[in-house]
Write an enzyme that holds these catalytic residues in place. Structure first.
Site, PDB file in Angstrom:
ATOM      1  CB  CYS A 122      89.220  -7.019  -3.487  1.00  0.00           C
ATOM      2  SG  CYS A 122      87.476  -7.437  -3.203  1.00  0.00           S
ATOM      3  CG  HIS A 225      90.453  -6.870   1.034  1.00  0.00           C
ATOM      4  ND1 HIS A 225      90.606  -5.609   0.499  1.00  0.00           N
ATOM      5  CD2 HIS A 225      89.266  -7.343   0.565  1.00  0.00           C
ATOM      6  CE1 HIS A 225      89.563  -5.311  -0.264  1.00  0.00           C
ATOM      7  NE2 HIS A 225      88.733  -6.358  -0.234  1.00  0.00           N
ATOM      8  CD  GLU A 227      93.656  -4.497   1.856  1.00  0.00           C
ATOM      9  OE1 GLU A 227      92.433  -4.260   1.878  1.00  0.00           O
ATOM     10  OE2 GLU A 227      94.175  -5.374   1.113  1.00  0.00           O
TER      11      GLU A 227
END
Length: 256
Positions: A122, A225, A227
């Site tokens: 990001c 993202h 994660e």
């Protein structure tokens, strides 16, 4: 993970952190922190996570830090200061964080110079682009006409992206021909692409969602993202594998 994988030295991955006013118990102080999902993703992929708080930046300090690392992740967070790419701030742009901008700038320059494997996430993709002379769209709703890339309230939207078929990213994610749904939370994006960067993913309406640094073993940055998807650590595994190879190559050079 088998016995041989457990006994093999794990590569050390540095992750940049946020510096925010934080409360815990009786304390209300500026503190460096990072959401657990980031470093959990690294450890699940077989790496050792080390957090890198914003600090006074110089080429020498960045080199000293990266001497001890095998890989680097530039994480998400507040907007990059528009002054770094020659623009005035949009009304929706965050207050500048020069300490973090300066720190990540030096880390990225040094990582690129020594071909240390890195992953941008990001803000990390945006920072990489700015470091290499690119610019950003400061407020995507002005460009695309809607706020679908950032729902607000900490809610991640799913956006479909198309991967370039000859990209490293496509190989890492076993990409076919169908668009890939990814979790997004950004109101800015890459505009003019920085030097040596190749766009390797876009949303279906053309917003840049990933870039790769040409000519290095592993230099990948995504606008989404990864994660946030605990069922898919393939990007982190790709970084950890590249970091393990970097570590092995460096040790071989030191012995020769």
């Amino acid at each position: 993970m088998n016995d041989s994988e457990l006994s093999r030295p794990r590569p050390v991955i540095g992750l940049t952190t946020y510096l925010e006013q934080s409360q815990t118990g009786v304390w209300d102080v500026p503190a460096a922190f990072l959401p657990q999902v980031y470093f959990d993703s690294v450890t699940r992929a077989g790496g050792i996570a080390v957090l890198l708080p914003p600090q006074p930046a110089s080429p020498a300090i960045a080199a000293g830090v990266l001497d001890r690392l095998d890989g680097l992740i530039i994480t998400g967070g507040k907007d990059v200061d528009p002054a770094r790419y020659g623009q005035s701030s949009h009304a929706a742009t965050d207050e500048p964080r020069p300490d973090r901008d300066d720190w990540e700038h030096e880390l990225l320059l040094e990582a690129i110079a020594r071909e240390l494997p890195f992953l941008g996430i990001c803000r990390g993709a945006q920072m990489l682009n700015v470091v290499l002379g690119g610019t950003l769209h400061q407020h995507l709703p002005d460009v695309v006409g809607h706020g679908g890339y950032q729902a607000g309230g900490g809610v991640f939207n799913a956006v479909e992206v198309e991967l370039h078929p000859q990209s490293q990213l496509h190989g890492l994610l076993d990409g076919g021909t169908a668009p890939l749904a990814v979790p997004v939370y950004h109101h800015q994006s890459i505009d003019r692409v920085g030097e040596r960067l190749v766009v390797t993913a876009r949303s279906l309406e053309g917003v840049v969602q990933a870039v790769e640094l040409d000519g290095v073993p592993f230099g990948v940055a995504v606008q989404w993202h990864p994660e946030q998807d605990d069922a898919d650590i393939r990007l982190f595994a790709g970084l950890v594998d590249a970091a393990a190879q970097y570590r092995a190559d460096r040790q071989r050079e030191e012995r020769s």
